[in-house]
Structures are given as C-alpha cells and as structure tokens.
Design a protein around this motif. Sequence first.
Motif, PDB file in Angstrom:
ATOM      1  N   PHE A  64       0.860  -1.186   0.000  1.00 64.50           N
ATOM      2  CA  PHE A  64       0.000   0.000   0.000  1.00 64.50           C
ATOM      3  C   PHE A  64       0.901   1.242   0.000  1.00 64.50           C
ATOM      4  CE2 PHE A  64      -2.920  -3.225   1.550  1.00 64.50           C
ATOM      5  CZ  PHE A  64      -4.038  -2.945   0.781  1.00 64.50           C
ATOM      6  N   LEU A  65       0.774   2.056  -1.059  1.00 65.41           N
ATOM      7  CA  LEU A  65       1.698   3.168  -1.265  1.00 65.41           C
ATOM      8  C   LEU A  65       1.275   4.430  -0.528  1.00 65.41           C
ATOM      9  CD1 LEU A  65       2.118   2.620  -5.104  1.00 65.41           C
ATOM     10  CD2 LEU A  65       3.613   1.796  -3.271  1.00 65.41           C
ATOM     11  N   THR A  66      -0.045   4.584  -0.379  1.00 66.73           N
ATOM     12  CA  THR A  66      -0.575   5.789   0.276  1.00 66.73           C
ATOM     13  C   THR A  66      -1.939   5.448   0.868  1.00 66.73           C
ATOM     14  OG1 THR A  66      -1.297   8.079  -0.122  1.00 66.73           O
ATOM     15  CG2 THR A  66      -1.563   6.571  -1.941  1.00 66.73           C
ATOM     16  N   GLU A  72     -13.444   9.719  -0.176  1.00 63.00           N
ATOM     17  CA  GLU A  72     -12.763   9.591  -1.465  1.00 63.00           C
ATOM     18  C   GLU A  72     -13.401   8.470  -2.294  1.00 63.00           C
ATOM     19  OE1 GLU A  72      -8.367  11.344  -1.055  1.00 63.00           O
ATOM     20  OE2 GLU A  72      -8.530   9.283  -0.355  1.00 63.00           O
ATOM     21  N   ILE A  73     -13.056   8.462  -3.566  1.00 65.55           N
ATOM     22  CA  ILE A  73     -13.551   7.423  -4.480  1.00 65.55           C
ATOM     23  C   ILE A  73     -12.363   6.548  -4.858  1.00 65.55           C
ATOM     24  CG2 ILE A  73     -14.632   6.995  -6.727  1.00 65.55           C
ATOM     25  CD1 ILE A  73     -15.544  10.073  -6.457  1.00 65.55           C
ATOM     26  N   LEU A  74     -12.494   5.244  -4.640  1.00 64.09           N
ATOM     27  CA  LEU A  74     -11.445   4.316  -5.086  1.00 64.09           C
ATOM     28  C   LEU A  74     -11.808   3.855  -6.485  1.00 64.09           C
ATOM     29  CD1 LEU A  74     -10.967   2.152  -1.858  1.00 64.09           C
ATOM     30  CD2 LEU A  74      -9.656   4.159  -2.599  1.00 64.09           C
ATOM     31  N   ILE A  75     -10.837   3.879  -7.379  1.00 68.03           N
ATOM     32  CA  ILE A  75     -11.070   3.459  -8.762  1.00 68.03           C
ATOM     33  C   ILE A  75     -10.161   2.252  -9.052  1.00 68.03           C
ATOM     34  CG2 ILE A  75     -11.051   4.150 -11.188  1.00 68.03           C
ATOM     35  CD1 ILE A  75     -11.198   7.083 -10.140  1.00 68.03           C
ATOM     36  N   PHE A  76     -10.802   1.137  -9.418  1.00 66.67           N
ATOM     37  CA  PHE A  76     -10.092  -0.116  -9.691  1.00 66.67           C
ATOM     38  C   PHE A  76     -10.062  -0.339 -11.204  1.00 66.67           C
ATOM     39  CE2 PHE A  76     -10.002  -2.132  -5.445  1.00 66.67           C
ATOM     40  CZ  PHE A  76     -10.822  -1.232  -4.756  1.00 66.67           C
ATOM     41  N   LYS A  77      -8.858  -0.658 -11.720  1.00 68.83           N
ATOM     42  CA  LYS A  77      -8.713  -0.987 -13.145  1.00 68.83           C
ATOM     43  C   LYS A  77      -8.001  -2.329 -13.223  1.00 68.83           C
ATOM     44  CE  LYS A  77      -7.828   3.845 -14.324  1.00 68.83           C
ATOM     45  NZ  LYS A  77      -8.670   4.340 -15.388  1.00 68.83           N
ATOM     46  N   GLY A  78      -8.620  -3.291 -13.900  1.00 66.80           N
ATOM     47  CA  GLY A  78      -8.019  -4.636 -13.989  1.00 66.80           C
ATOM     48  C   GLY A  78      -7.950  -5.106 -15.423  1.00 66.80           C
ATOM     49  N   VAL A  95      -6.538   3.599  -7.699  1.00 65.99           N
ATOM     50  CA  VAL A  95      -6.212   4.988  -7.386  1.00 65.99           C
ATOM     51  C   VAL A  95      -7.328   5.569  -6.514  1.00 65.99           C
ATOM     52  CG1 VAL A  95      -4.866   5.411  -9.501  1.00 65.99           C
ATOM     53  CG2 VAL A  95      -7.272   5.978  -9.458  1.00 65.99           C
ATOM     54  N   ALA A  96      -6.946   6.512  -5.659  1.00 67.61           N
ATOM     55  CA  ALA A  96      -7.930   7.234  -4.834  1.00 67.61           C
ATOM     56  C   ALA A  96      -8.155   8.590  -5.469  1.00 67.61           C
ATOM     57  CB  ALA A  96      -7.407   7.389  -3.409  1.00 67.61           C
ATOM     58  N   HIS A 106      -2.014   7.045  -6.522  1.00 70.39           N
ATOM     59  CA  HIS A 106      -1.861   5.600  -6.711  1.00 70.39           C
ATOM     60  C   HIS A 106      -1.820   4.928  -5.334  1.00 70.39           C
ATOM     61  CE1 HIS A 106       0.815   2.163  -8.446  1.00 70.39           C
ATOM     62  NE2 HIS A 106      -0.414   1.770  -8.242  1.00 70.39           N
ATOM     63  N   VAL A 107      -2.783   4.062  -5.055  1.00 72.52           N
ATOM     64  CA  VAL A 107      -2.869   3.431  -3.736  1.00 72.52           C
ATOM     65  C   VAL A 107      -2.150   2.083  -3.718  1.00 72.52           C
ATOM     66  CG1 VAL A 107      -4.477   2.438  -2.039  1.00 72.52           C
ATOM     67  CG2 VAL A 107      -5.031   4.587  -3.168  1.00 72.52           C
ATOM     68  N   VAL A 108      -2.408   1.265  -4.720  1.00 67.74           N
ATOM     69  CA  VAL A 108      -1.801  -0.073  -4.741  1.00 67.74           C
ATOM     70  C   VAL A 108      -1.964  -0.687  -6.136  1.00 67.74           C
ATOM     71  CG1 VAL A 108      -3.911  -1.234  -3.911  1.00 67.74           C
ATOM     72  CG2 VAL A 108      -1.728  -2.315  -3.506  1.00 67.74           C
ATOM     73  N   SER A 109      -1.007  -1.550  -6.502  1.00 66.95           N
ATOM     74  CA  SER A 109      -1.131  -2.369  -7.715  1.00 66.95           C
ATOM     75  C   SER A 109      -0.723  -3.780  -7.337  1.00 66.95           C
ATOM     76  CB  SER A 109      -0.195  -1.879  -8.822  1.00 66.95           C
ATOM     77  OG  SER A 109      -0.640  -0.661  -9.332  1.00 66.95           O
ATOM     78  N   VAL A 110      -1.361  -4.755  -7.952  1.00 64.77           N
ATOM     79  CA  VAL A 110      -1.036  -6.139  -7.579  1.00 64.77           C
ATOM     80  C   VAL A 110      -1.322  -7.087  -8.740  1.00 64.77           C
ATOM     81  CG1 VAL A 110      -3.307  -6.586  -6.537  1.00 64.77           C
ATOM     82  CG2 VAL A 110      -1.325  -7.854  -5.728  1.00 64.77           C
TER      83      VAL A 110
END
Length: 164
Positions: A64-66, A72-78, A95-96, A106-110
């Motif tokens: 978790f980067l931040t 806030e709105i979390l936006i997930f792209k897969g 991203v938040a 950028h919150v996290v990528s996995v």
Amino acid sequence: MQGKTVASTAVENQTYKVFPNDLNTNGTVFGGLVMSILDRVALVVAERHSEHICATVSVDALHFLTPAYVGEILIFKGSLNRAWNSSMEVGVRVVAENFKTGEHRHVVSVYFTFVALDENNSPTQVPPVIPETKLEKLRYEDAGHRREARIKQAKERKERHLGS
Ligand SMILES: CC(C)(COP(=O)(O)OP(=O)(O)OC[C@H]1O[C@@H](n2cnc3c(N)ncnc32)[C@H](O)[C@@H]1OP(=O)(O)O)[C@@H](O)C(=O)NCCC(=O)NCCS
C-alpha cells in the motif's frame, strides 16, 4: 483456441465510494476491504477471459503506497496480462480520487494468478491473450518473468514441505 484482446475482458473503472464504516482504527481505509475488492475485480477479468469459473491460486506482494480517506472514491482498473495453459495473470491498479480537488493518488497495484476450472474443478485450457498496445505487450513480457519466479518459488516451497 481463439485468442482474446486485453480490452475485451478488462475492468475499466470500477468505483467504490468510501464511507465511515470502511475505515480501520487509524481512520484510513481498511486494507482488507481493498484486498477483497481487488480479488473480485481480478476474478471478473479472469472469468471473462476464460469463460470458466476461476480460482485465485496466487497473489504477488501487495504494497500500500498511500492511505485512502473517507469520502474519497477508489477506482479499480483490472486487465489480463498473460494466459498460459490453465492459468492467467491479471493486474489490478487502484487509485484514490479526491472529487473536490480532482487529485488522483496511486494506492496499490497487484498481480493475481487465477486457474480456470472445469466441471470437475480440474484446471482447464484458457484462450491465449492478444496484447495490442505497447503497454499491453510490455505487461505480457514481464508476466512471463514473474511466472518463472512464481513457479520456482512454488517448487522450493514444495521441496521444503516434503523435506520436513
Ligand atoms: C487451483 C487448483 C485447483 C490448481 O490445482 P494444481 O494441482 O495446483 O494444478 P496444477 O499444478 O496443474 O497447476 C495449474 C496451473 O496453476 C499454476 N500454478 C500452480 N501454483 C501456482 C502458483 N503458486 N503461482 C502461480 N501459478 C501457479 C501452474 O503453473 C499451472 O499453470 P498452467 O496450467 O497455466 O501451466 C488448486 O491449486 C487449488 O484448488 N488451490 C486452491 C484455490 C483456492 O481455494 N483459492 C481461493 C483461496 S481462499
């Protein structure tokens, strides 16, 4: 088996609005909630691509980067990075968005690995992926290196357990 493009199975912008009951005791978004949504978004991509029920077999390191905050709105792209025989790597980025300022963080990528299952819950063949853009081709190449590392680690784990 006919290949599928990355775009045809991608989850573009899955949004999640953060409410107060989504927070940990520190007042920021609970990581387990984000992990659960990540797995669902990635699963949608894998099942769209394979047209089979899929099982999560592996999740790469998750950093978790931040933090993300209430309101806030979390936006997930897969999207699918690569497919092999029965397994597929799906990458998800979160991203938040602060809707007041328009700021994106950028919150996290996995990376997830899924296995497509047949009626007997056995691994079954999946279609190849057709990377089209420069970024998709880069992700496709990188996924190959990551798979090698995962298989090596899985083999080492198995040997350790057999040895104990
Ligand atoms: C998914 C499952 C049926 C696969 O069975 P398996 O005996 O491992 O099958 P295989 O060894 O033939 O491996 C199947 C594929 O997974 C890949 N794989 C297995 N372990 C892996 C790992 N740790 N990382 C990445 N890929 C892996 C193999 O390389 C193979 O890929 P390929 O067919 O594309 O070449 C079995 O591992 C399982 O049921 N796991 C639990 C899944 C689950 O419950 N998930 C939810 C967690 S709560």
